[in-house]
Write a protein that holds these residues in place. Structure first.
Motif, PDB file in Angstrom:
ATOM      1  N   TRP A 179     -10.628  -0.704  11.710  1.00  0.00           N
ATOM      2  CA  TRP A 179     -10.298  -2.123  11.811  1.00  0.00           C
ATOM      3  C   TRP A 179      -9.703  -2.632  10.503  1.00  0.00           C
ATOM      4  O   TRP A 179      -8.714  -3.380  10.488  1.00  0.00           O
ATOM      5  CB  TRP A 179     -11.559  -2.923  12.160  1.00  0.00           C
ATOM      6  CG  TRP A 179     -11.389  -4.398  11.937  1.00  0.00           C
ATOM      7  CD1 TRP A 179     -10.783  -5.291  12.756  1.00  0.00           C
ATOM      8  CD2 TRP A 179     -11.808  -5.134  10.785  1.00  0.00           C
ATOM      9  NE1 TRP A 179     -10.806  -6.553  12.196  1.00  0.00           N
ATOM     10  CE2 TRP A 179     -11.429  -6.478  10.992  1.00  0.00           C
ATOM     11  CE3 TRP A 179     -12.478  -4.792   9.606  1.00  0.00           C
ATOM     12  CZ2 TRP A 179     -11.694  -7.480  10.044  1.00  0.00           C
ATOM     13  CZ3 TRP A 179     -12.739  -5.783   8.675  1.00  0.00           C
ATOM     14  CH2 TRP A 179     -12.348  -7.098   8.901  1.00  0.00           C
ATOM     15  N   LEU A 180     -10.298  -2.213   9.381  1.00  0.00           N
ATOM     16  CA  LEU A 180      -9.842  -2.689   8.078  1.00  0.00           C
ATOM     17  C   LEU A 180      -8.393  -2.295   7.812  1.00  0.00           C
ATOM     18  O   LEU A 180      -7.625  -3.073   7.243  1.00  0.00           O
ATOM     19  CB  LEU A 180     -10.747  -2.131   6.978  1.00  0.00           C
ATOM     20  CG  LEU A 180     -10.432  -2.587   5.553  1.00  0.00           C
ATOM     21  CD1 LEU A 180     -10.588  -4.099   5.423  1.00  0.00           C
ATOM     22  CD2 LEU A 180     -11.348  -1.876   4.560  1.00  0.00           C
ATOM     23  N   LEU A 181      -8.014  -1.096   8.237  1.00  0.00           N
ATOM     24  CA  LEU A 181      -6.630  -0.649   8.032  1.00  0.00           C
ATOM     25  C   LEU A 181      -5.637  -1.588   8.700  1.00  0.00           C
ATOM     26  O   LEU A 181      -4.542  -1.832   8.180  1.00  0.00           O
ATOM     27  CB  LEU A 181      -6.451   0.771   8.569  1.00  0.00           C
ATOM     28  CG  LEU A 181      -7.170   1.881   7.798  1.00  0.00           C
ATOM     29  CD1 LEU A 181      -6.992   3.215   8.518  1.00  0.00           C
ATOM     30  CD2 LEU A 181      -6.645   1.975   6.368  1.00  0.00           C
ATOM     31  N   LYS A 182      -6.023  -2.132   9.852  1.00  0.00           N
ATOM     32  CA  LYS A 182      -5.135  -3.042  10.583  1.00  0.00           C
ATOM     33  C   LYS A 182      -4.972  -4.368   9.851  1.00  0.00           C
ATOM     34  O   LYS A 182      -3.987  -5.077  10.053  1.00  0.00           O
ATOM     35  CB  LYS A 182      -5.677  -3.284  11.991  1.00  0.00           C
ATOM     36  CG  LYS A 182      -5.740  -2.022  12.837  1.00  0.00           C
ATOM     37  CD  LYS A 182      -6.446  -2.281  14.157  1.00  0.00           C
ATOM     38  CE  LYS A 182      -6.584  -0.991  14.964  1.00  0.00           C
ATOM     39  NZ  LYS A 182      -7.322  -1.197  16.220  1.00  0.00           N
ATOM     40  N   LEU A 224      -1.313  -6.437   2.362  1.00  0.00           N
ATOM     41  CA  LEU A 224      -0.595  -5.930   1.190  1.00  0.00           C
ATOM     42  C   LEU A 224       0.876  -6.353   1.206  1.00  0.00           C
ATOM     43  O   LEU A 224       1.468  -6.603   0.156  1.00  0.00           O
ATOM     44  CB  LEU A 224      -0.711  -4.401   1.127  1.00  0.00           C
ATOM     45  CG  LEU A 224      -2.098  -3.846   0.804  1.00  0.00           C
ATOM     46  CD1 LEU A 224      -2.095  -2.329   0.895  1.00  0.00           C
ATOM     47  CD2 LEU A 224      -2.560  -4.297  -0.584  1.00  0.00           C
ATOM     48  N   LYS A 225       1.439  -6.430   2.394  1.00  0.00           N
ATOM     49  CA  LYS A 225       2.834  -6.877   2.498  1.00  0.00           C
ATOM     50  C   LYS A 225       2.957  -8.355   2.157  1.00  0.00           C
ATOM     51  O   LYS A 225       3.932  -8.778   1.537  1.00  0.00           O
ATOM     52  CB  LYS A 225       3.352  -6.614   3.911  1.00  0.00           C
ATOM     53  CG  LYS A 225       3.518  -5.135   4.236  1.00  0.00           C
ATOM     54  CD  LYS A 225       3.998  -4.935   5.668  1.00  0.00           C
ATOM     55  CE  LYS A 225       4.160  -3.444   5.986  1.00  0.00           C
ATOM     56  NZ  LYS A 225       4.571  -3.229   7.394  1.00  0.00           N
ATOM     57  N   ALA A 226       1.972  -9.139   2.566  1.00  0.00           N
ATOM     58  CA  ALA A 226       2.016 -10.580   2.314  1.00  0.00           C
ATOM     59  C   ALA A 226       1.651 -10.925   0.870  1.00  0.00           C
ATOM     60  O   ALA A 226       2.091 -11.958   0.355  1.00  0.00           O
ATOM     61  CB  ALA A 226       1.065 -11.299   3.274  1.00  0.00           C
ATOM     62  N   TRP A 227       0.867 -10.067   0.218  1.00  0.00           N
ATOM     63  CA  TRP A 227       0.422 -10.321  -1.152  1.00  0.00           C
ATOM     64  C   TRP A 227       0.749  -9.114  -2.043  1.00  0.00           C
ATOM     65  O   TRP A 227      -0.126  -8.344  -2.419  1.00  0.00           O
ATOM     66  CB  TRP A 227      -1.080 -10.605  -1.181  1.00  0.00           C
ATOM     67  CG  TRP A 227      -1.440 -11.886  -0.493  1.00  0.00           C
ATOM     68  CD1 TRP A 227      -1.637 -12.084   0.842  1.00  0.00           C
ATOM     69  CD2 TRP A 227      -1.580 -13.159  -1.116  1.00  0.00           C
ATOM     70  NE1 TRP A 227      -1.903 -13.400   1.095  1.00  0.00           N
ATOM     71  CE2 TRP A 227      -1.890 -14.091  -0.084  1.00  0.00           C
ATOM     72  CE3 TRP A 227      -1.503 -13.621  -2.431  1.00  0.00           C
ATOM     73  CZ2 TRP A 227      -2.101 -15.442  -0.344  1.00  0.00           C
ATOM     74  CZ3 TRP A 227      -1.724 -14.961  -2.687  1.00  0.00           C
ATOM     75  CH2 TRP A 227      -2.014 -15.854  -1.658  1.00  0.00           C
TER      76      TRP A 227
END
Length: 302
Positions: free
Chosen positions: A106-109, A115-118
């Protein structure tokens, strides 16, 4: 009186087991280390350790200061790391603690879009804690705790992000695969495979087996989900997992998820954070993203 350097010495001596190794780790001479601690002992009026040959033993006072060091030093180190990141124009590091083994999928999702947003925030994931997950949160070892079992304490806020059902995963060829639901006595002659978590924290025990005064024939610990379910598929045991994770494996392995008990075992995953950190933009953004993704994905993929 008590300085940070004293606490650092105590922690390194405890970690490494000798004054020589501690001195090397702290870039001190052994005489400087010994002099510093001798001065502290004189000021405090009590020894912090005793020596017997090459062996060193902490006194009651030393044990107390060691526990203080293990609580306080991580906060200093975290603050220094944050200051270094600020000085370099970086936002910081989001340290996530996991008390839910199967929640990595779940965390990977969540982490990928985060990471892309920040792009100026790093993510670190920890699973082993010196004083448990809540202690790690209070001790500034982590910033977010992912847990199915929130312990309410002043200063900690828990945000529920998704619900799930705990099920039993069995070999598709097992008679259990045809059952409408699993009763506790059906596991008396089975090998139960779980993650390496204390038995008291396993829902299959505290909400299913223990109340019925039942125990499996054998309890086996396996750390990785893939190996665990390979064992189940081979008829070597059964495993209790979240339904959303079990359904993913049903599509690629000969395993079947069956309800535990007539009414099932229903749980919630929470994110625990320090209330004083709720105004940190990149932390609150992670919570919002986790909450929104869980809403959109449940119950099909969660």
């Amino acid at each position: 009186m008590i300085e940070r350097s004293h606490l650092a010495i105590l922690r390194e001596v405890h970690r490494l087991g000798s004054l020589t190794a501690a001195a090397e780790a702290l870039y001190l001479s052994q005489s400087a280390l010994s002099h510093s601690m001798k001065k502290l002992e004189q000021q405090m009026g009590t020894p912090v350790w005793t020596k017997s040959g090459r062996n060193l033993h902490f006194t009651q006072a030393g044990d107390y200061l060691l526990r203080l060091a293990e609580r306080v030093l991580p906060q200093f180190e975290h603050a220094e790391a944050q200051m270094q990141q600020f000085s370099k124009g970086q936002r910081g590091t989001l340290r996530i603690g996991m008390e839910c083994h199967p929640c990595y999928q779940w965390l990977l999702k969540v982490v990928n879009p985060y990471l892309k947003a920040w792009p100026d925030v790093d993510v670190d994931v920890k699973q082993k804690f010196q004083f448990g997950g809540l202690g790690a949160l209070f001790g500034y070892e982590i910033d977010v705790l992912v847990t199915p079992d929130p312990l309410l304490r002043p200063g900690i806020r828990y945000i529920p992000v998704f619900d799930y059902e705990q099920v039993l995963v069995v070999d598709a060829n097992s008679p259990l695969a045809q059952a409408e639901y699993i009763a506790p006595e059906m596991l008396l002659d089975k090998t139960l495979i779980t993650y390496p978590v204390e038995q008291s924290r396993l829902d299959v025990y505290n909400q299913f087996l223990t109340p019925a005064k039942c125990s499996p024939r054998k309890h086996k610990l396996i750390e990785t989900t893939d190996i665990m379910l390979q064992m189940v598929a081979a008829g070597r045991g059964v495993a209790a997992l979240p339904k959303w994770l079990a359904k993913e494996y049903e599509e690629k392995m000969p395993v079947v998820a069956v309800r535990l008990g007539e009414n099932g075992i229903h749980k919630h995953i929470h994110l625990g954070v320090r209330e004083t950190d709720l105004d940190i933009d990149y932390l609150s953004a992670f919570i919002s993203l986790a909450d929104s993704l869980s809403e959109h994905q449940a119950p099909a993929s969660l």
